[in-house]
Design an enzyme around this catalytic site. Structure first.
Site, PDB file in Angstrom:
ATOM      1  CB  SER A 101      29.114 -24.887  61.006  1.00 56.05           C
ATOM      2  OG  SER A 101      30.062 -25.325  61.125  1.00 56.05           O
ATOM      3  CG  ASP A 243      31.765 -27.312  57.650  1.00 55.33           C
ATOM      4  OD1 ASP A 243      31.801 -27.388  56.603  1.00 55.33           O
ATOM      5  OD2 ASP A 243      32.119 -26.894  58.551  1.00 55.33           O
ATOM      6  CG  ASP A 247      33.695 -23.556  58.133  1.00 57.04           C
ATOM      7  OD1 ASP A 247      33.876 -23.989  57.932  1.00 57.04           O
ATOM      8  OD2 ASP A 247      33.683 -22.405  59.108  1.00 57.04           O
TER       9      ASP A 247
HETATM   10 MG    MG Z   1      31.750 -24.706  59.078  1.00 59.59          MG
END
Ligand code: MG
Length: 456
Positions: A101, A243, A247
């Protein structure tokens, strides 16, 4: 929480904690679960973000799945929400995303997915862990080993988003948007999506590069200092930054102002709830009361959960929610992808901007104003106990508290949340009020209670 999985998947430094052996065993354990649940030939969708260790881990994970007798669709580099979407789209029995992430480039991790694309259910995580640690793997006979095929998900995912927004309205206004996907997976989707929606697009940091050469992939104000200036200097209508696994989407207005995630979440929630004629908005205890205002305006209810995108997604499914989100720029459209979706959020924001005819800053400034303060305190020892003790002290003083996640003290015009970090030795204190002085006062009150709790 189990021994392997955090709030969503498992994460650590690549080649130290997240090794190819680890990924292999994870693939074998997950595949074994799918086989034992009675599927003859389980199908698993796999994709990854742009991290340097991504290909190594993906290949190991695929080997593990094949060895158990699962078939694999490899979608290559793609945003996490696109891989979630693909798991549902290809009617797979599960999915896996190799990503860390917003973490720095040396990190990586694995998220496992349900057939509907949502993060794996807790009870199934526990079974994967058991098999992982006991090495109780199914092993396919030589002629039952699985197959891999590659599929492109980027194009159909972009098409699916285009079908969900008013492209004509966006084309008519032709917003000028600057995009910063942080050299992550969003490099492959966001600039192209926005162009196809009819925007004029300039992108920075948009060559996929797992070294993340330009900036830390966490899209917070500090890391977007240069980007804010770029958006303003180019005279864009707005900027959007993502990021590493795309997401999340975080916005900058035409004046170069960083917009807090709750505000863009509020804009999106307002539009979606209006379209659907109300419903249920799901968010966490750390999000602004602004969302309550938006829900009230649209005759919708609000449910507040513990912090964590998977927790919000699970609540959306369980309670038939209409829209979900967090204060960090993550918005969940449960009828599209059961997880945060940065590209869908951006498309919706472009639509809202185009239809309104207003400047981006005007859209933000028209929202009800709340003042927020955020701080943290380093705490060694039992952080959860300290937070619980702060809650007891608050109740002794006859304050109203909410213990959904940490200790939240509720006032008629605001709140303060004292919450232990799940990953660092710190306790965070957030406050909010309609009045700036009050918000400061509530922050002090939270900090004081925490000091007393630690001292007692
Ligand atoms: Mg993320």
């Amino acid at each position: 929480m189990g021994k392997l999985f955090g709030t969503f998947g498992v994460r650590g430094i690549a080649s130290e904690k997240i090794t190819p052996e680890f990924a292999l065993k994870m693939g074998m354990a997950f595949g074994t679960v799918l086989k034992r649940e009675g599927r003859e030939r389980p199908l698993v969708v796999i994709g990854r973000d742009t991290r340097v260790s991504g290909e190594m881990l993906k290949d190991a994970l695929i080997s593990g799945l094949l060895s158990v007798g699962c078939d694999v669709i490899d979608v290559g580099i793609a945003p996490t929400p696109a891989i979630q979407w693909a798991t549902d789209h290809f009617k797979a029995d599960g999915g896996a995303v190799i990503t860390a992430s917003h973490n720095p480039p040396e990190y990586n991790g694995i998220k496992l997915l349900e057939p509907n694309g949502m993060g794996l259910k807790k009870e199934r995580e526990v079974v994967v862990e058991e098999i992982f640690f006991n090495e109780d793997f199914h092993r396919a006979k030589w002629d039952e080993i699985g197959d891999v095929r590659e599929e492109d998900v980027v194009k159909p995912y972009i098409e699916a988003i285009k079908n969900r927004v008013d492209v004509e309205a966006i084309k008519k206004r032709k917003p000028f948007v600057v995009v910063d996907p942080s050299n992550g997976a969003g490099s492959l989707t966001l600039p192209y999506l926005l162009r196809e929606l009819g925007c004029k697009v300039i992108s920075v940091n948009a060559h996929p590069d797992g070294h993340f050469p330009a900036r830390n992939p966490e899209p917070n104000e500090e890391n977007l200092k240069e980007f804010k200036e770029i958006v303003k200097a180019l005279g864009a209508d707005f900027g959007v930054a993502q990021d590493g696994d795309a997401d999340r989407a975080v916005f900058i207005d035409e004046n170069g102002r960083f917009i807090q995630g709750d505000k863009t979440f509020a804009l999106v929630a307002d539009a979606v709830l209006r379209e659907k004629g109300g419903g249920l908005l799901v968010t966490t205890v750390a999000t602004s009361n602004l969302l309550d205002d938006i829900a009230r305006k649209n005759n919708a209810r609000v449910m507040r959960t513990k912090v964590g995108d998977l927790i919000v997604a699970r609540a959306l499914i369980e309670h038939g929610g209409t829209i979900g989100g967090e204060e960090n720029g993550g918005v969940i459209f449960p009828d599209f992808v059961l997880g945060r979706d940065g590209a869908m959020t951006t498309a919706k924001i472009a639509e809202i901007f185009a239809r309104s005819g207003k400047r981006f800053s005007e859209l933000i400034d028209e929202l009800p104003t709340y003042y927020q303060f955020k701080t943290k305190r380093k705490v060694e020892g039992d952080r959860k106990a300290a937070v619980a003790r702060a809650g007891e002290l608050a109740r002794e003083k006859r304050y109203r508290t909410d213990t959904t996640d940490g200790t939240k003290i509720l006032f008629s015009d605001g709140w303060v949340l004292v919450r232990a970090s799940g990953t660092e030795p710190i306790i965070r204190v957030f406050s909010e009020a309609k009045d700036e002085e009050k918000a400061k006062e509530y922050l002090e009150l939270g900090l004081n209670l925490l000091e007393k709790a630690i001292g007692s």
